[in-house]
Write a protein that holds these residues in place. Structure first.
Motif, mmCIF file in Angstrom:
data_model
loop_
_atom_site.group_PDB
_atom_site.id
_atom_site.type_symbol
_atom_site.label_atom_id
_atom_site.label_comp_id
_atom_site.label_asym_id
_atom_site.label_seq_id
_atom_site.Cartn_x
_atom_site.Cartn_y
_atom_site.Cartn_z
ATOM 1 N N LEU A 58 56.946 44.398 57.695
ATOM 2 C CA LEU A 58 57.789 44.141 56.597
ATOM 3 C C LEU A 58 58.584 45.298 55.975
ATOM 4 C CD1 LEU A 58 55.898 41.381 54.322
ATOM 5 C CD2 LEU A 58 58.289 41.125 55.524
ATOM 6 N N VAL A 59 57.831 46.521 56.070
ATOM 7 C CA VAL A 59 58.240 47.809 55.525
ATOM 8 C C VAL A 59 59.232 48.482 56.487
ATOM 9 C CG1 VAL A 59 57.619 50.436 55.193
ATOM 10 C CG2 VAL A 59 56.039 48.584 54.157
ATOM 11 N N ILE A 60 59.005 48.036 57.681
ATOM 12 C CA ILE A 60 60.024 48.632 58.780
ATOM 13 C C ILE A 60 61.183 47.760 58.845
ATOM 14 C CG2 ILE A 60 60.368 48.862 61.492
ATOM 15 C CD1 ILE A 60 57.466 49.576 61.658
ATOM 16 N N PHE A 88 64.682 53.132 58.158
ATOM 17 C CA PHE A 88 64.331 52.897 59.846
ATOM 18 C C PHE A 88 65.729 52.434 60.435
ATOM 19 C CE2 PHE A 88 60.099 52.576 57.587
ATOM 20 C CZ PHE A 88 59.311 53.100 58.563
ATOM 21 N N GLY A 89 66.619 52.154 59.769
ATOM 22 C CA GLY A 89 67.910 51.966 60.246
ATOM 23 C C GLY A 89 68.158 50.297 60.544
ATOM 24 N N GLY A 90 69.177 50.010 61.449
ATOM 25 C CA GLY A 90 69.365 48.720 61.948
ATOM 26 C C GLY A 90 69.136 48.503 63.364
ATOM 27 N N ASN A 91 69.544 47.233 63.838
ATOM 28 C CA ASN A 91 69.367 47.034 65.247
ATOM 29 C C ASN A 91 70.679 46.554 65.710
ATOM 30 O OD1 ASN A 91 66.534 47.557 65.663
ATOM 31 N ND2 ASN A 91 66.319 45.656 64.152
ATOM 32 N N PRO A 92 71.070 46.745 67.066
ATOM 33 C CA PRO A 92 72.600 46.115 67.624
ATOM 34 C C PRO A 92 72.124 44.705 67.426
ATOM 35 C CG PRO A 92 71.576 47.841 68.973
ATOM 36 C CD PRO A 92 70.545 47.510 67.977
ATOM 37 N N ASP A 119 64.653 63.835 63.726
ATOM 38 C CA ASP A 119 65.005 65.336 63.631
ATOM 39 C C ASP A 119 66.491 65.416 63.910
ATOM 40 O OD1 ASP A 119 64.181 64.441 66.129
ATOM 41 O OD2 ASP A 119 63.927 66.737 66.768
ATOM 42 N N HIS A 120 67.429 64.530 64.091
ATOM 43 C CA HIS A 120 68.889 64.532 64.550
ATOM 44 C C HIS A 120 69.560 63.621 63.500
ATOM 45 C CE1 HIS A 120 68.338 66.779 68.136
ATOM 46 N NE2 HIS A 120 67.087 66.495 67.921
ATOM 47 N N LEU A 121 69.036 62.301 63.123
ATOM 48 C CA LEU A 121 69.774 61.571 62.363
ATOM 49 C C LEU A 121 68.782 61.222 61.124
ATOM 50 C CD1 LEU A 121 71.846 59.561 61.815
ATOM 51 C CD2 LEU A 121 70.826 57.722 62.863
ATOM 52 N N ASP A 122 69.358 61.887 60.124
ATOM 53 C CA ASP A 122 68.635 61.900 58.826
ATOM 54 C C ASP A 122 68.983 60.917 57.659
ATOM 55 O OD1 ASP A 122 66.428 63.030 57.017
ATOM 56 O OD2 ASP A 122 68.202 64.134 56.190
ATOM 57 N N TYR A 123 68.147 59.892 57.159
ATOM 58 C CA TYR A 123 68.851 59.059 56.138
ATOM 59 C C TYR A 123 69.213 59.925 54.983
ATOM 60 C CZ TYR A 123 68.511 55.575 52.591
ATOM 61 O OH TYR A 123 68.529 54.596 51.555
ATOM 62 N N ALA A 136 60.926 65.775 58.945
ATOM 63 C CA ALA A 136 61.612 64.906 60.141
ATOM 64 C C ALA A 136 60.713 64.033 60.269
ATOM 65 C CB ALA A 136 61.601 65.996 61.350
ATOM 66 N N SER A 137 60.754 62.972 59.400
ATOM 67 C CA SER A 137 59.921 61.670 59.520
ATOM 68 C C SER A 137 60.509 60.556 58.601
ATOM 69 C CB SER A 137 58.423 62.163 58.831
ATOM 70 O OG SER A 137 57.937 61.140 58.434
ATOM 71 N N PRO A 138 60.192 59.531 58.713
ATOM 72 C CA PRO A 138 60.757 58.202 57.927
ATOM 73 C C PRO A 138 60.025 58.339 56.331
ATOM 74 C CG PRO A 138 58.858 57.328 59.467
ATOM 75 C CD PRO A 138 59.485 58.884 59.799
ATOM 76 N N VAL A 139 58.847 59.244 56.106
ATOM 77 C CA VAL A 139 58.279 59.293 54.811
ATOM 78 C C VAL A 139 58.112 60.799 54.623
ATOM 79 C CG1 VAL A 139 57.314 56.907 54.999
ATOM 80 C CG2 VAL A 139 56.074 59.079 56.105
ATOM 81 N N SER A 140 58.203 61.226 53.470
ATOM 82 C CA SER A 140 58.051 62.397 52.850
ATOM 83 C C SER A 140 56.625 63.034 52.977
ATOM 84 C CB SER A 140 58.418 62.688 51.359
ATOM 85 O OG SER A 140 57.661 61.836 50.803
#
Length: 368
Positions: free
Chosen positions: A17-19, A25-29, A163-167, A127-131
């Protein structure tokens, strides 16, 4: 036992659910996107693949060895203290000369033909989804720099790793960016984060577009993608060629060494400057990250004139010393007679006239 299984199941559901719900975590095609990708030769069974079959699994023994190295806390994997960042000279950047400003790791601001281009603007603290988990930046948080930036004509992303695409960076940047250029599928992340769909152009390998007088092309790299356990390789990865009126520029993105570099050199070289990744390497994932020596060879393959090493200087993602990549690259570049520059984080380097002597002071050896 039943209670334990129920707890495990509940934790799995909660994690899913969190993901699915948290935007980081972004979206999906979409189904339509996936159907369109089927026409590409490097999209197989719902996943993007490298040009050469690439091993992507780490064995149990390798995981054990990684755990041991993590627990041993090897010296030199981080600077002795916070890194100082050079004060960004915005007046110089705004003059419009072709220039490059590095923000550490693979993030940099490129000015070509008076156009401002940000590549992989990961300016956040971790460089992580959580701080609270993940590799923290060596320097202070660079997000406030976004407030000082002029309007950005375009942002280019090489792939969707944290580490390249940062929310946080994209959320802060999105309203001062004219357009986003990304590999196939990565646009779904941006749309979820509030970027207008019409402001995004997705490209596949070797595809070119014209943008305000510049030629932009996505080139192959040997890597992988994914922001969660369920979406690995559902988006594409690559490097970028950007051709201006007087500067030919290339950045490799992440990836292992391969024949694609010679292909890029033959099609688009020579380049006035090439930014090549050569940090965060390890024998256990040598197929997706280059050593500094391989990076120097890749620079020669793409027919670069001046080389800059990237993917180091901001985070510890591997088990080597934090400054080892640049030291090894300097040694190898000298052997190969390759001109290499190493600007300090925040320093601006003109892309014509300065490159023979600029940005070579070993700032990483200075006390913090």
């Amino acid at each position: 036992m039943i209670v334990i299984l129920l707890v495990i199941a509940a934790l799995g559901v909660a994690a899913a659910l969190v993901i699915n719900l948290h935007p980081v975590f972004g979206g999906n095609p979409s189904r339509e996107q996936k159907e369109r990708y089927l026409t590409l030769g490097h999209y197989v069974k719902g996943k993007f693949v490298n040009q050469v079959p690439t091993k992507m699994d780490i064995s149990v023994s390798e995981y054990v060895s990684m755990l041991k190295e993590t627990l041993s806390g090897a010296e030199g994997r981080k600077p002795a203290g916070p890194l100082l960042v050079s004060k960004v000279d915005w007046s110089r950047i705004n003059k419009g000369e072709d220039s490059l400003t590095w923000f550490g790791h693979s993030a940099f601001l490129l000015t070509l033909d008076q156009k401002k281009l940000l590549i992989d603007p990961m300016l956040g603290p971790v460089a992580s989804p959580v701080s609270f988990v993940g590799s923290k930046r060596y320097s202070k948080d660079l997000l406030p720099i976004i407030d000082e930036m002029p309007r950005i004509d375009a942002v280019l992303i090489t792939h969707d790793h944290y580490d390249h695409l940062d929310y946080p960076s994209i959320r802060k940047l999105k309203d001062k960016v004219g357009h986003f250029f990304v590999p196939c599928g990565v646009g779904t992340h941006l749309i979820r984060w509030g970027v207008a769909e019409e402001a995004i152009t997705e490209l596949h390998w070797w595809e070119e577009v014209q943008f305000q007088g510049l030629t932009i092309a996505l080139t192959p790299s040997q890597h992988f993608s994914g922001r969660g356990p369920a979406n690995r390789d559902t988006t594409l990865w690559g490097g970028w060629v950007i051709l201006g009126s007087s500067t030919r520029f290339y950045t490799s993105g992440d990836g292992g060494y391969g024949a694609h570099f010679q292909e890029i050199g033959e099609k688009y070289g020579p380049f006035d400057i090439a930014l090549i990744e050569g940090g965060q390497y390890d024998r256990r994932w040598s197929w997706v990250h280059m050593t500094p020596e391989e990076a120097v060879q890749a620079h020669a393959d793409v027919r670069g004139n001046t080389m800059m090493l990237i993917h180091w200087g901001a985070f510890t993602l591997a088990y080597h010393g934090w400054a080892e990549p640049i030291e090894r690259a300097i040694t190898e570049a000298a052997k190969a007679n390759v001109r290499l520059i190493a600007p300090q984080i925040g320093e601006t380097v003109a892309l014509h006239g300065e490159l023979t002597a600029a940005a070579n002071a070993p700032w990483w050896k200075s006390p913090v």
